[in-house]
Design an enzyme around this catalytic site. Structure first.
Site, short mmCIF file in Angstrom:
data_model
loop_
_atom_site.label_atom_id
_atom_site.label_comp_id
_atom_site.label_asym_id
_atom_site.label_seq_id
_atom_site.Cartn_x
_atom_site.Cartn_y
_atom_site.Cartn_z
N HIS A 37 9.22 -13.23 -4.05
CA HIS A 37 10.09 -13.15 -2.87
C HIS A 37 11.36 -13.98 -3.09
O HIS A 37 12.46 -13.55 -2.73
CB HIS A 37 9.39 -13.72 -1.63
CG HIS A 37 8.19 -12.98 -1.19
ND1 HIS A 37 6.92 -13.48 -1.31
CD2 HIS A 37 8.05 -11.75 -0.62
CE1 HIS A 37 6.06 -12.62 -0.82
NE2 HIS A 37 6.70 -11.56 -0.41
N GLY A 147 11.42 -5.61 -3.75
CA GLY A 147 10.87 -5.80 -5.08
C GLY A 147 10.41 -4.49 -5.69
O GLY A 147 9.90 -3.61 -5.00
N ASP A 150 6.47 -3.10 -5.35
CA ASP A 150 6.04 -2.06 -4.40
C ASP A 150 6.89 -0.82 -4.68
O ASP A 150 7.81 -0.49 -3.92
CB ASP A 150 6.23 -2.56 -2.97
CG ASP A 150 5.30 -3.71 -2.67
OD1 ASP A 150 4.08 -3.50 -2.67
OD2 ASP A 150 5.79 -4.84 -2.47
N GLN A 153 7.11 1.93 -2.11
CA GLN A 153 7.82 1.44 -0.92
C GLN A 153 9.34 1.45 -1.12
O GLN A 153 10.09 1.93 -0.28
CB GLN A 153 7.35 0.02 -0.59
CG GLN A 153 8.20 -0.70 0.45
CD GLN A 153 7.60 -2.01 0.89
OE1 GLN A 153 6.66 -2.03 1.66
NE2 GLN A 153 8.15 -3.13 0.41
N SER A 186 1.17 -11.86 -2.77
CA SER A 186 0.60 -12.79 -1.78
C SER A 186 -0.91 -12.71 -1.78
O SER A 186 -1.59 -13.63 -1.34
CB SER A 186 1.12 -12.45 -0.39
OG SER A 186 2.51 -12.44 -0.40
N ARG A 187 -1.46 -11.58 -2.25
CA ARG A 187 -2.91 -11.40 -2.23
C ARG A 187 -3.61 -12.06 -3.43
O ARG A 187 -4.83 -12.15 -3.45
CB ARG A 187 -3.26 -9.92 -2.17
CG ARG A 187 -2.87 -9.27 -0.85
CD ARG A 187 -3.42 -7.86 -0.70
NE ARG A 187 -3.29 -7.38 0.65
CZ ARG A 187 -2.37 -6.51 1.07
NH1 ARG A 187 -1.50 -6.01 0.22
NH2 ARG A 187 -2.33 -6.12 2.33
O1 PAF Z 1 6.94 -5.48 1.29
C1 PAF Z 1 6.67 -6.04 2.37
O2 PAF Z 1 6.45 -7.24 2.44
C2 PAF Z 1 6.60 -5.21 3.63
O3 PAF Z 1 6.06 -3.96 3.40
C3 PAF Z 1 7.95 -5.09 4.36
C4 PAF Z 1 8.98 -4.34 3.54
C5 PAF Z 1 8.47 -6.48 4.69
C6 PAF Z 1 7.77 -4.34 5.68
O4 PAF Z 1 6.86 -4.96 6.50
#
Ligand code: PAF
Length: 282
Positions: A37, A147, A150, A153, A186-187
């Protein structure tokens, strides 16, 4: 650094900066901030004058069987990391501030959310696209950083921003890894020592795919099977998928194209991990 909980506070703080001609950057997160992050924050800092980090564990992207209540929420640590990184504003809303009673409007993409993660987590991406749209509407950033870890995403967010003409530059930052290749997540804190060793098989299988494709092998069905075998040979690993897809459409490939991505997801012990590697044909 200011820390605020309401939408109106974000709007008024950001407005001052925007009116002063500053470029607004945003890093949406669910907290439990790690070096991955913070690399997004560093990148965002370089691309903007005023950096907003959002910390919100978004309930709509968790299914009823997932770890919403157990998701780590070390807010004081997160704020300390943001302060140290020179973040200007942290937005940490309560759930009701973003999902008031009677909430019923969602943003949903048609096909990208159905594949890969979407097969295991059918409502996940609807939650992601909805919350990211809301955060973009609240912060109204010029640039936002996500990032590569993901992968699906970030692909979906870039598509949504393009399709809905959101005037935001989306920057995708490289995955940060431990020295042995494990992608930061984070996991990872949930992994026992033995599970952590097995979790290295995710990165190893991606590297296997990359090496075999770049050494000229063209049968991706075979390579997928080898990725599968490598991962399932490790104890604690239950494979969800190990695949090679087109890097833009995420459609599974049987023969190489110029721009591919290998993606894996597995349950390691009780912890679900994902990882990916972009592969350019040589
Ligand atoms: O990647 C994440 O941490 C989450 O999916 C996000 C993009 C903050 C949306 O909740």
């Amino acid at each position: 650094m200011q820390v605020v909980k309401t939408v109106s506070e974000v709007r008024s703080v950001v407005a001052i900066s925007r009116d002063g001609g500053e470029r607004i950057g945003c890093v949406p997160t669910m907290g439990a901030l790690h070096a991955g992050h913070m690399s997004l924050v560093v990148d965002c800092r370089e691309r903007s004058d005023f950096v907003v980090v959002t910390i919100f564990v978004n309930p709509t992207q968790f299914s009823p069987t997932e770890d919403l209540s157990e998701y780590p929420r070390p807010l004081e640590d997160d704020l300390a990391k943001c302060r140290e990184a020179g973040v200007d504003l942290v937005f940490t809303p309560e759930v009701h501030a973003l999902y008031p009673e009677g909430f019923e409007t969602y943003v949903e993409l048609e096909s990208l959310p159905l594949r890969l993660e979407g097969e295991q987590r059918p409502t996940h991406f609807r939650g992601v696209s909805t919350i990211v749209t809301k955060l973009f509407n609240i912060v109204q950033p010029d640039v936002a950083c996500f990032g590569q870890k993901d992968y699906q995403q970030q692909t979906l967010i870039r598509r949504m921003v393009r399709d809905l003409d959101m005037p935001i530059e989306i920057v995708v930052c490289p995955t940060v890894r431990e020295a042995d290749g494990l992608a930061l997540s984070s996991r990872n804190v949930y992994l026992s020592d033995a599970e952590r060793r097995s979790a290295l098989s995710l990165h190893a299988s991606l590297q296997l795919a990359k090496d075999r494709i770049q050494s000229g092998e063209t049968d991706l069905v075979n390579i997928r099977a080898a990725m599968h075998d490598l991962m399932t040979a490790h104890e604690h690993v239950t494979l969800d998928y190990a695949t090679i897809a087109d890097a833009n459409s995420l459609e599974e490939l049987n023969t190489p194209t110029s721009h591919m991505v290998a993606l894996v997801a597995a349950q390691v012990g009780k912890t679900r991990l994902i990882d990916n590697m972009v592969i350019e044909a040589l």
